[in-house]
Write a protein that holds these residues in place. Structure first.
Motif, short mmCIF file in Angstrom:
data_model
loop_
_atom_site.label_atom_id
_atom_site.label_comp_id
_atom_site.label_asym_id
_atom_site.label_seq_id
_atom_site.Cartn_x
_atom_site.Cartn_y
_atom_site.Cartn_z
N ASN A 185 9.14 -2.53 10.53
CA ASN A 185 8.78 -1.56 9.49
C ASN A 185 7.73 -0.56 9.95
N LYS A 235 2.00 2.61 3.68
CA LYS A 235 3.15 3.45 3.32
C LYS A 235 2.76 4.45 2.23
N GLU A 258 0.77 -3.24 4.57
CA GLU A 258 1.95 -2.38 4.73
C GLU A 258 2.14 -1.45 3.54
N THR A 259 2.02 -1.97 2.33
CA THR A 259 2.26 -1.15 1.15
C THR A 259 1.20 -0.06 1.01
N TYR A 286 7.02 4.47 9.80
CA TYR A 286 6.12 5.30 9.00
C TYR A 286 4.76 5.52 9.63
#
Length: 218
Positions: free
Chosen positions: A192, A161, A157-158, A196
């Motif tokens: 989440n 993003k 995820e990081t 994005y």
């Protein structure tokens, strides 16, 4: 088909790449230090088979593979640091992906192959922060990223993003990753992710998109 913004694009081999995050034994192999915690989710979604299928299809389609590895642990990694995170401290204590040990080696079928790019190791969750990933992608002309690997709600995820912030097109593959709980998987892909990611697919939805590229390449 599950998408966050649009249907999947045609992943041009000269513009698209597969990011395979943290394909270590400690995550993905029986006997790995975190495998017992990941196994219930990984086995529910048949993650090992999906990782194999997606990475094989990407190679056959001519997409370049970028291995995005976490820092291999060494004793006292964070001694003297002002602000190590709880995750970093726990990983250091357990010596996850310990350098020079089996857990810090690639799961054999996911090891880099000729032509793959192995990115500099990341210290926290983002494969971009303080590494050469952005430079490597831009030098290879990459604009579209497909992300697979470990763990859905942290490094995947990081990294995803961060990629969006840098202007890349991002595809998440919801069953080619795992997490420590089903709740974490739900948060990563259903809460989440749609805020994005350009596209969120299952492996079964992605593979037919890559197959026409295989025919074009052959």
């Amino acid at each position: 088909m599950t998408t966050s913004a649009s249907s999947p694009p045609m992943y041009r081999p000269d513009r698209a790449a597969l990011l395979f995050i943290d394909p270590y034994n400690d995550f993905l192999s029986e006997g790995g230090k975190l495998w017992p915690q990941l196994a219930p989710v990984a086995e529910k979604y048949d993650v090992i088979a999906n990782l194999q299928a997606v990475s094989r299809a990407a190679r056959n389609a001519g997409l370049r593979i970028f291995i995005v590895p976490h820092h291999r642990a060494e004793p006292d990694d964070f001694a003297g640091w002002d602000h190590p995170t709880p995750y970093q401290l726990a990983s250091s204590e357990m010596q996850i992906f310990a350098r020079g040990q089996w857990g810090g080696e690639w799961r054999p079928e996911f090891a880099p192959q000729p032509g793959d790019v192995v990115v500099k190791e990341h210290m926290s969750s983002s494969g971009f922060a303080n590494t050469d990933l952005d430079l490597q992608l831009r030098q290879h002309g990459i604009t579209h990223l497909i992300l697979i690997g470990m763990i859905a709600n942290t490094c995947v995820e990081t990294t995803a993003k961060f990629a969006v912030e840098l202007g890349y097109h991002v595809t998440l593959v919801r069953d080619a990753t795992a997490a420590l709980s089903l709740e974490a998987m739900h948060a990563a892909h259903d809460i989440n992710g749609p805020t994005y990611a350009h596209v969120i697919l299952t492996s079964a939805e992605l593979l037919p998109v890559l197959q026409p590229l295989q025919r074009i390449q052959s």
